[in-house]
Write a protein that holds these residues in place. Structure first.
Motif, mmCIF file in Angstrom:
data_model
loop_
_atom_site.group_PDB
_atom_site.id
_atom_site.type_symbol
_atom_site.label_atom_id
_atom_site.label_comp_id
_atom_site.label_asym_id
_atom_site.label_seq_id
_atom_site.Cartn_x
_atom_site.Cartn_y
_atom_site.Cartn_z
ATOM 1 N N ASP A 37 -14.410 12.166 29.638
ATOM 2 C CA ASP A 37 -15.309 11.303 30.401
ATOM 3 C C ASP A 37 -14.625 10.003 30.788
ATOM 4 O O ASP A 37 -13.792 9.472 30.053
ATOM 5 N N ASP A 38 -14.998 9.477 31.944
ATOM 6 C CA ASP A 38 -14.412 8.231 32.441
ATOM 7 C C ASP A 38 -15.118 7.002 31.889
ATOM 8 O O ASP A 38 -14.624 5.885 32.049
ATOM 9 N N GLU A 39 -16.297 7.194 31.271
ATOM 10 C CA GLU A 39 -17.070 6.052 30.787
ATOM 11 C C GLU A 39 -17.663 6.358 29.421
ATOM 12 O O GLU A 39 -18.042 7.484 29.124
ATOM 13 N N LEU A 40 -17.735 5.333 28.593
ATOM 14 C CA LEU A 40 -18.447 5.409 27.319
ATOM 15 C C LEU A 40 -19.386 4.215 27.243
ATOM 16 O O LEU A 40 -18.951 3.063 27.328
ATOM 17 N N LEU A 41 -20.669 4.485 27.103
ATOM 18 C CA LEU A 41 -21.692 3.444 27.002
ATOM 19 C C LEU A 41 -22.062 3.279 25.534
ATOM 20 O O LEU A 41 -22.447 4.241 24.866
ATOM 21 N N VAL A 42 -21.934 2.051 25.020
ATOM 22 C CA VAL A 42 -22.203 1.768 23.609
ATOM 23 C C VAL A 42 -23.449 0.890 23.540
ATOM 24 O O VAL A 42 -23.458 -0.230 24.045
ATOM 25 N N VAL A 43 -24.498 1.408 22.893
ATOM 26 C CA VAL A 43 -25.803 0.739 22.891
ATOM 27 C C VAL A 43 -26.148 0.260 21.480
ATOM 28 O O VAL A 43 -26.118 1.038 20.524
ATOM 29 N N ASP A 44 -26.472 -1.013 21.357
ATOM 30 C CA ASP A 44 -26.934 -1.641 20.111
ATOM 31 C C ASP A 44 -25.985 -1.410 18.933
ATOM 32 O O ASP A 44 -26.427 -1.011 17.845
ATOM 33 N N PRO A 45 -24.704 -1.689 19.110
ATOM 34 C CA PRO A 45 -23.780 -1.520 17.982
ATOM 35 C C PRO A 45 -23.976 -2.610 16.939
ATOM 36 O O PRO A 45 -24.288 -3.756 17.270
ATOM 37 N N ALA A 46 -23.774 -2.256 15.663
ATOM 38 C CA ALA A 46 -23.775 -3.243 14.590
ATOM 39 C C ALA A 46 -22.512 -4.083 14.682
ATOM 40 O O ALA A 46 -21.563 -3.749 15.412
ATOM 41 N N ALA A 47 -22.472 -5.171 13.917
ATOM 42 C CA ALA A 47 -21.329 -6.084 13.968
ATOM 43 C C ALA A 47 -20.018 -5.357 13.665
ATOM 44 O O ALA A 47 -19.031 -5.509 14.382
ATOM 45 N N GLU A 48 -20.001 -4.566 12.579
ATOM 46 C CA GLU A 48 -18.763 -3.875 12.214
ATOM 47 C C GLU A 48 -18.368 -2.846 13.270
ATOM 48 O O GLU A 48 -17.182 -2.583 13.469
ATOM 49 N N THR A 49 -19.346 -2.295 13.985
ATOM 50 C CA THR A 49 -19.040 -1.345 15.052
ATOM 51 C C THR A 49 -18.391 -2.049 16.228
ATOM 52 O O THR A 49 -17.456 -1.521 16.840
ATOM 53 N N ILE A 50 -18.874 -3.243 16.556
ATOM 54 C CA ILE A 50 -18.258 -4.012 17.646
ATOM 55 C C ILE A 50 -16.809 -4.330 17.308
ATOM 56 O O ILE A 50 -15.907 -4.170 18.144
ATOM 57 N N VAL A 51 -16.563 -4.790 16.079
ATOM 58 C CA VAL A 51 -15.194 -5.096 15.658
ATOM 59 C C VAL A 51 -14.324 -3.850 15.742
ATOM 60 O O VAL A 51 -13.218 -3.883 16.299
ATOM 61 N N SER A 52 -14.801 -2.739 15.197
ATOM 62 C CA SER A 52 -14.029 -1.495 15.228
ATOM 63 C C SER A 52 -13.813 -1.014 16.653
ATOM 64 O O SER A 52 -12.740 -0.499 16.992
ATOM 65 N N LEU A 53 -14.821 -1.183 17.495
ATOM 66 C CA LEU A 53 -14.711 -0.780 18.892
ATOM 67 C C LEU A 53 -13.580 -1.531 19.589
ATOM 68 O O LEU A 53 -12.736 -0.933 20.266
ATOM 69 N N VAL A 54 -13.556 -2.841 19.399
ATOM 70 C CA VAL A 54 -12.516 -3.657 20.039
ATOM 71 C C VAL A 54 -11.142 -3.299 19.491
ATOM 72 O O VAL A 54 -10.185 -3.106 20.256
ATOM 73 N N GLU A 55 -11.027 -3.199 18.167
ATOM 74 C CA GLU A 55 -9.729 -2.894 17.566
ATOM 75 C C GLU A 55 -9.226 -1.520 17.970
ATOM 76 O O GLU A 55 -8.036 -1.335 18.245
ATOM 77 N N THR A 56 -10.121 -0.542 18.025
ATOM 78 C CA THR A 56 -9.724 0.809 18.419
ATOM 79 C C THR A 56 -9.348 0.854 19.897
ATOM 80 O O THR A 56 -8.355 1.479 20.284
ATOM 81 N N ALA A 57 -10.135 0.183 20.720
ATOM 82 C CA ALA A 57 -9.899 0.220 22.164
ATOM 83 C C ALA A 57 -8.580 -0.428 22.546
ATOM 84 O O ALA A 57 -7.884 0.048 23.454
ATOM 85 N N VAL A 58 -8.217 -1.517 21.854
ATOM 86 C CA VAL A 58 -6.974 -2.219 22.185
ATOM 87 C C VAL A 58 -5.763 -1.304 22.031
ATOM 88 O O VAL A 58 -4.818 -1.364 22.821
#
Length: 273
Positions: A22-43
């Motif tokens: 998929d070309d897009e991933l929509l992340v809805v209502d992530p918890a704080a630790e999920t936001i941190v993990s999302l950014v670290e993984t995405a980088v």
């Protein structure tokens, strides 16, 4: 709808969510630790899908108080890989939604599990609903500068060694919970280690968007009062002499940047505010 256990922790769930066509991933209502993990993984992720994040504003602000996380998120935003808007209302579970799959993060105590489905009809309905919610949501203005720009301008305006020391100190703040230094303190420590003028580091910091010159000046005074940095006057042709930053304590001299961060943090913790 058929669900299956996709992963038993946030990082694994994110990697599984990214691992698709998929070309897009929509992340809805992530918890704080999920936001941190999302950014670290995405980088660190190659062939990243476009990320559209719809978090609770208070949760997002708390996470972005961390300069490292915020500056990495700003990198993703600047590169067009991340779009952040503010959630309006409540969602039962944090969701990762793409055109082909829905993943729900379910928490139980301190544990996290990710349940997924690729049922076409259900996925289409969820995707269209959450995509519409994202499109209608208010955009979030991320004020922290992108870390790539911070590094680039620090090297060009202050020096290569200062940039290297800056990275080392930031790494130390990530690795060691005892090293809790804000970005202005980090900048001033690096400047003092490299005998940089207060004017130069504060102008750079204001121009790049880290903090105002006044904030740099106030922080310099606090660090000077606590003996962590020192200053010496440098005459100029016109106007008041400028101040060159120096390390103020023998314990801080002749050590590498990571050790400097640890020693300075220990001195700050031991000194009443």
């Amino acid at each position: 709808m058929v669900s299956n256990l996709l992963a038993a922790d946030v990082e694994a769930a994110l990697e599984a969510a990214f691992d698709g066509d998929d070309d897009e991933l929509l992340v809805v209502d992530p918890a704080a630790e999920t936001i941190v993990s999302l950014v670290e993984t995405a980088v660190g992720w190659d062939d990243l899908p476009k990320l559209s994040m719809l978090p609770d504003e208070r949760t997002l602000k708390d996470v972005l108080d961390d300069f490292v996380v915020a500056s990495r998120a700003a990198d993703l935003v600047a590169d067009g890989d991340l779009d952040i808007r503010v959630l309006d209302g409540e969602v039962d579970n944090a969701l990762f939604v793409s055109p082909s799959r829905v993943v729900a993060l379910v928490t139980a105590g301190e544990g996290v599990a990710a349940l997924s489905t690729d049922d076409a009809e259900f996925v289409e309905e969820v995707y269209e609903t959450q995509r519409a919610a994202f499109d209608d949501a208010e955009a979030y203005a991320l004020r922290t500068p992108a870390i790539a720009r911070v590094r680039e301008t620090l090297e060009s305006e202050i020096g290569e060694e200062a940039r290297s020391d800056f990275d080392a100190v930031l790494d130390a703040t990530e690795r060691d919970d005892g090293v809790d230094l804000d970005e202005v303190t980090v900048s001033l420590l690096v400047a003092a280690k490299n005998d940089v003028l207060l004017y130069d580091i504060s102008k750079w910091g204001e121009d790049v968007g880290i903090a105002s010159k006044a904030t740099f000046s106030r922080t310099k005074t606090r660090l000077e009062d606590q003996g962590i940095i020192d200053t010496e006057k440098v005459p100029i042709d016109v106007g008041r002499p400028r101040l060159r930053l120096k390390l103020g304590d023998d314990r801080l001299r002749d050590i590498d940047a990571a050790e400097l961060a640890a020693e300075a943090a220990e001195m700050l913790a031991a000194t009443p505010a």
